[in-house]
Write a protein that holds these residues in place. Sequence first.
Motif, PDB file in Angstrom:
ATOM      1  N   ALA A 285       7.403 100.749  46.916  1.00  0.00           N
ATOM      2  CA  ALA A 285       8.284  99.637  46.518  1.00  0.00           C
ATOM      3  C   ALA A 285       8.691  99.731  45.057  1.00  0.00           C
ATOM      4  N   LEU A 286       7.811 100.268  44.202  1.00  0.00           N
ATOM      5  CA  LEU A 286       8.070 100.239  42.760  1.00  0.00           C
ATOM      6  C   LEU A 286       9.362 100.972  42.382  1.00  0.00           C
ATOM      7  N   PRO A 287       9.573 102.250  42.747  1.00  0.00           N
ATOM      8  CA  PRO A 287      10.839 102.903  42.372  1.00  0.00           C
ATOM      9  C   PRO A 287      12.045 102.196  42.987  1.00  0.00           C
ATOM     10  N   LEU A 288      11.894 101.644  44.165  1.00  0.00           N
ATOM     11  CA  LEU A 288      12.994 100.943  44.831  1.00  0.00           C
ATOM     12  C   LEU A 288      13.444  99.744  44.011  1.00  0.00           C
ATOM     13  N   LEU A 289      12.501  98.959  43.504  1.00  0.00           N
ATOM     14  CA  LEU A 289      12.867  97.802  42.698  1.00  0.00           C
ATOM     15  C   LEU A 289      13.400  98.219  41.327  1.00  0.00           C
ATOM     16  N   ILE A 290      12.853  99.300  40.777  1.00  0.00           N
ATOM     17  CA  ILE A 290      13.384  99.812  39.509  1.00  0.00           C
ATOM     18  C   ILE A 290      14.850 100.202  39.666  1.00  0.00           C
ATOM     19  N   TRP A 291      15.183 100.799  40.807  1.00  0.00           N
ATOM     20  CA  TRP A 291      16.540 101.312  41.053  1.00  0.00           C
ATOM     21  C   TRP A 291      17.599 100.219  40.945  1.00  0.00           C
ATOM     22  N   TYR A 292      17.250  98.991  41.237  1.00  0.00           N
ATOM     23  CA  TYR A 292      18.204  97.877  41.172  1.00  0.00           C
ATOM     24  C   TYR A 292      18.857  97.787  39.789  1.00  0.00           C
ATOM     25  N   PHE A 293      18.103  98.089  38.730  1.00  0.00           N
ATOM     26  CA  PHE A 293      18.594  97.858  37.363  1.00  0.00           C
ATOM     27  C   PHE A 293      19.541  98.957  36.880  1.00  0.00           C
ATOM     28  N   PRO A 294      19.217 100.246  36.974  1.00  0.00           N
ATOM     29  CA  PRO A 294      20.229 101.252  36.611  1.00  0.00           C
ATOM     30  C   PRO A 294      21.449 101.201  37.522  1.00  0.00           C
ATOM     31  N   LEU A 295      21.260 100.687  38.734  1.00  0.00           N
ATOM     32  CA  LEU A 295      22.376 100.532  39.661  1.00  0.00           C
ATOM     33  C   LEU A 295      23.428  99.582  39.080  1.00  0.00           C
ATOM     34  N   TRP A 296      22.963  98.486  38.481  1.00  0.00           N
ATOM     35  CA  TRP A 296      23.890  97.521  37.892  1.00  0.00           C
ATOM     36  C   TRP A 296      24.326  97.932  36.486  1.00  0.00           C
ATOM     37  N   PHE A 297      23.427  98.613  35.744  1.00  0.00           N
ATOM     38  CA  PHE A 297      23.787  99.042  34.392  1.00  0.00           C
ATOM     39  C   PHE A 297      24.634 100.322  34.393  1.00  0.00           C
ATOM     40  N   MET A 298      24.705 101.012  35.561  1.00  0.00           N
ATOM     41  CA  MET A 298      25.406 102.297  35.668  1.00  0.00           C
ATOM     42  C   MET A 298      24.844 103.305  34.653  1.00  0.00           C
ATOM     43  N   GLY A 299      23.547 103.279  34.462  1.00  0.00           N
ATOM     44  CA  GLY A 299      22.894 104.193  33.541  1.00  0.00           C
ATOM     45  C   GLY A 299      21.480 103.721  33.266  1.00  0.00           C
ATOM     46  N   ILE A 300      20.831 104.344  32.285  1.00  0.00           N
ATOM     47  CA  ILE A 300      19.465 103.981  31.939  1.00  0.00           C
ATOM     48  C   ILE A 300      19.421 102.524  31.496  1.00  0.00           C
ATOM     49  N   SER A 301      18.513 101.745  32.098  1.00  0.00           N
ATOM     50  CA  SER A 301      18.441 100.312  31.820  1.00  0.00           C
ATOM     51  C   SER A 301      17.264  99.929  30.933  1.00  0.00           C
ATOM     52  N   GLY A 302      16.253 100.771  30.858  1.00  0.00           N
ATOM     53  CA  GLY A 302      15.035 100.441  30.125  1.00  0.00           C
ATOM     54  C   GLY A 302      13.900 100.036  31.044  1.00  0.00           C
ATOM     55  N   TYR A 303      14.251  99.478  32.214  1.00  0.00           N
ATOM     56  CA  TYR A 303      13.208  99.055  33.156  1.00  0.00           C
ATOM     57  C   TYR A 303      12.553 100.252  33.846  1.00  0.00           C
ATOM     58  N   GLU A 304      13.167 101.438  33.694  1.00  0.00           N
ATOM     59  CA  GLU A 304      12.561 102.637  34.272  1.00  0.00           C
ATOM     60  C   GLU A 304      11.185 102.910  33.692  1.00  0.00           C
ATOM     61  N   ALA A 305      10.921 102.354  32.510  1.00  0.00           N
ATOM     62  CA  ALA A 305       9.623 102.583  31.860  1.00  0.00           C
ATOM     63  C   ALA A 305       8.464 102.058  32.698  1.00  0.00           C
ATOM     64  N   LEU A 306       8.749 101.085  33.589  1.00  0.00           N
ATOM     65  CA  LEU A 306       7.678 100.536  34.426  1.00  0.00           C
ATOM     66  C   LEU A 306       7.129 101.564  35.403  1.00  0.00           C
ATOM     67  N   LEU A 307       7.842 102.666  35.583  1.00  0.00           N
ATOM     68  CA  LEU A 307       7.344 103.690  36.495  1.00  0.00           C
ATOM     69  C   LEU A 307       6.014 104.257  36.018  1.00  0.00           C
ATOM     70  N   VAL A 308       5.805 104.287  34.701  1.00  0.00           N
ATOM     71  CA  VAL A 308       4.551 104.855  34.185  1.00  0.00           C
ATOM     72  C   VAL A 308       3.364 103.941  34.450  1.00  0.00           C
ATOM     73  N   SER A 309       3.601 102.750  35.000  1.00  0.00           N
ATOM     74  CA  SER A 309       2.467 101.876  35.334  1.00  0.00           C
ATOM     75  C   SER A 309       1.529 102.541  36.334  1.00  0.00           C
ATOM     76  N   ILE A 310       2.064 103.485  37.137  1.00  0.00           N
ATOM     77  CA  ILE A 310       1.197 104.144  38.116  1.00  0.00           C
ATOM     78  C   ILE A 310       0.206 105.094  37.447  1.00  0.00           C
ATOM     79  N   CYS A 311       0.397 105.365  36.150  1.00  0.00           N
ATOM     80  CA  CYS A 311      -0.557 106.199  35.413  1.00  0.00           C
ATOM     81  C   CYS A 311      -1.725 105.380  34.873  1.00  0.00           C
ATOM     82  N   ALA A 312      -1.810 104.108  35.260  1.00  0.00           N
ATOM     83  CA  ALA A 312      -2.840 103.199  34.751  1.00  0.00           C
ATOM     84  C   ALA A 312      -4.270 103.722  34.909  1.00  0.00           C
ATOM     85  N   PRO A 313      -4.610 104.561  35.919  1.00  0.00           N
ATOM     86  CA  PRO A 313      -6.001 105.031  36.015  1.00  0.00           C
ATOM     87  C   PRO A 313      -6.502 105.769  34.783  1.00  0.00           C
ATOM     88  N   VAL A 314      -5.604 106.114  33.857  1.00  0.00           N
ATOM     89  CA  VAL A 314      -6.050 106.791  32.642  1.00  0.00           C
ATOM     90  C   VAL A 314      -7.046 105.933  31.863  1.00  0.00           C
TER      91      VAL A 314
END
Length: 953
Positions: A285-314
């Motif tokens: 679900a995470l990349p799918l919800l992230i996709w909503y924002f560059p879709l409307w911004f027609m480019g990098i939106s900044g919300y893509e940074a949330l993808l690194v949340s999956i690296c939390a086990p570090v």
Amino acid sequence: MSKEKNWKGTTPTTKSDALNKPGTSLLSVNGKYVGWAHTIVAMSAFLGALIIGCALHYKKIVQNEHFGYPDEWFPSVSAAIGDRYPERSVFQVFIAITSGPRFALVILWFLLTVAHRPRLSMMILISGLMRTLTCGGWTYVTSTDDHDWHDIFMISYMVLTIPWTVGCTLCTRDANARKWRKIVATCFFGSIPPLIYFFIQHKVHHIAGAYTTYAFLEWALVIFDVMFDAVTVLDFSALELKVIDAKGVTAVTEPKKVLATAGFNFFRFSIDVANATIFWSVLTALPLLIWYFPLWFMGISGYEALLVSICAPVILYISPLRKFFNLVPQLPLLLGVTGIAAWWIPGPIPRLEAVGFGAGFCCIAMANTFANSASRPLLGTYKGSAFILGLIITSLLKFAHWTNNPIWPIMHEANGGWNTAGVIVGVAAALLVSKPQKNSAQVPVHPSETSIGAAFGVGGIIFALHSLLSDTSTIILWVWDGYPVKGPVPVPYGVVTILAMCLGVWLGTKKLANGWIPFLASCVGTTILYSFHGWIGYAGGLTLTVYLCAVAPAFLENLGRYNSGTWGLAMLVTTLLYLAHVWIVAYAFVPGGPALRERTDYVLIAQQLSIGLGVLAQSKISNTKNNTKSNASTDASLLKKIRAHVMLAIIFIATATVAVGYKRFDQPAPVPYHPEEKLMTAGIWTVHFGLDNDMWASEVRMRNVIEELEVDVIGFLESDTQRVIMGNRDLGQRIAEELGYYYDFGPGPNKHTWGCCLLSKFPIVKSTHHLLPSPVGELAPAIHATLDVYGELVDVVVFHSGQEEDVEDRRLQSLGISEIMKSAPEGRPLILLSYLVTKPLQDNYLTYVDASGMTDIDPSDWDRWCEYILYKNIKRTGYARISRGTITDTEIQLGKFVLDDKTPSTNNRIQDENQVPAGRRFPDLFRGQGVRGHRFHVLDEPETGSGSPRYFE
């Protein structure tokens, strides 16, 4: 008087002693009578119903939907046993009586075979019990009561017949019995192909008498089925059933041996599978919800940074945090459920943030789950199998819900969500989870071993599973190449994909995917999937599927040897592969995009290299005995339990998958909305990847408006959602099935476009997929399809041009699509449904219209920019533009065409609606304020000033 020994080995001296002493045998029956009882009562049920039905309702039970007596003169099984009283009651009574011998037969088979074939006997027991229960389902829920559930129980019964038949035959030790089993089983399965053939002759081609032949074959299956179990008369003759007076003896029991299998039970296994299902649901679900924002911004939106949340086990590299989460494993799992509960949040931004939060804790929970799993024999295999089964269940849920996971936070009650159920299951599974091996000593790690290699392996595996197997249709659409069909289609072959995943899990319990040779086979499969279409490409995809699901548990166990923070590195590898997977298609909108433009091969190579590093890390594991004290018998006992649990889960999943596949496949042929008018309503709509303005899945709302507009043929643009950032979905499946359309996906997800697809009420005779010249910007996809419209061939082209910024691309594309349109046979009707990125009457518009000989559906409509409908050699009668509501950012355009007039008009004289036959009009539902935000607009009515359709002479 003869004497017999009782069950303790003593011999009673008299008959009186035998009856009264504890442990005395009261009744002795040879086991073969169980087989006789089952055979006689079962045949009485079927034959009794057949005889009574023919005697009382003969002509009624031979009647079917197309023909009756004398064309059809023998009743089918379902007609004889389920349609009428009293034959239905006779059948049900005798089947109820059969249940006693049936359960006894299944249990005796288990007892007879468990000593020499323990694992196979467990499969026989499970499939036999479930087969008996599903028999009760289709017996007491008749097709008249509930056709769908009757069919689901029946198809489940048929599927379970396969493991029952194969297992019983393999376990048969008596040579004569085995010979008869092989003969009867061959007859049974050999009857199925002609049975299907004659069913199609009846159902599809409406051949008189075909159903009678089908009925004979159906009755033959019944007889062979009963005969197969009748062979137990030979097997059970060596068994003696006794009733023992055991009063006072049951208290004398031997103490139970405590084995190392404690904690390895199916309930615990089910909890782990449920937690894995939540993990995969939140992760996808995470990349799918992230996709909503560059879709409307027609480019990098900044919300893509949330993808690194999956690296939390570090954070688990920090010892106090690692120990804390190990002490309370329920906590990260409960916090991970936030990713499912996020659907309660209405706003897109906070909903995304909640999913990012949940995804981080889901990954911490998985790292915690596999922490030090190698410290206990086969624990990694046990947990890893549950991990993959969780993925399979999410794929099954998506298969049942037209490629949407019903517990995703883009779902809610109105569009088919099961969100509340998902939260309940997630919370319950989190609270019931068992603690990791926190008290176990850390497994010694040999100096030659590498945690980095293990992390790359898991990172590559998770990416591959997500990008290719999180939906059953993904690899199928990779190899889809248009009509006529030359390969698999998502329904029913999604069933095959799930079964291949199940096979992989089973092979994983046998450790058959470890080593370099299986890895090289997966590389060959990946190459074939990338390089070929149709069945050959699909075979390569299935090879990769089996490998990924088989090797994943070993990789996860290997990663569990190291500090659980290493999961953070693994998820970083997955993140980098995600970004590369996006860059290959989004190159026009991201920094450094041209470096990966259209390089799916690079991503697949990186995926396989990462997995190869995992194989290398496995091969470097020290050969010294690193596990805690164990012995061969303990390991064998554990492995036996694991395989039994995995097999039971596979049987449940496979049965449900086949039932879903059958229900989805059994659809009526599409029918146009106004055949009496020889009318074809054609439309174009840019659907914005199936996410509406509020970040909800929009397929249901799209379906509703298309049905209300009575559209016969429609092209969807921006419709390729078969990527991790779009959820690996297929927007057309639900609409095509529920409204009845033939469906062409267009250039596949490995063709690097934003997608186009075609839905048609008319048969698609042929279709070709095209990528138009795009030297700079995004690729421009097109479908050129030939439809059979009321017996006449009509060509339809669906096309999406490139971006406004790429002037040369759009010029070349206009020339390319003109050539495609000019390639249509002279005089054949042709319609272009398109997204042209040009203004009317200028620039590339002139190439599309003048150079190709096409006619604009309404040249006076000056307000268009992107969507255009062009036509030639066909009579246009109407044109409308319908507002999008909040579904997307682009309107719907529709044109009406008739096939019975061979003098197509190119004049633009407007006709009063009152002069138009009712069947050729657009629905009045969309006048004025319309419905749910959809209304006619732009084309003003002089009197009211509101939008309206136009009709032409």
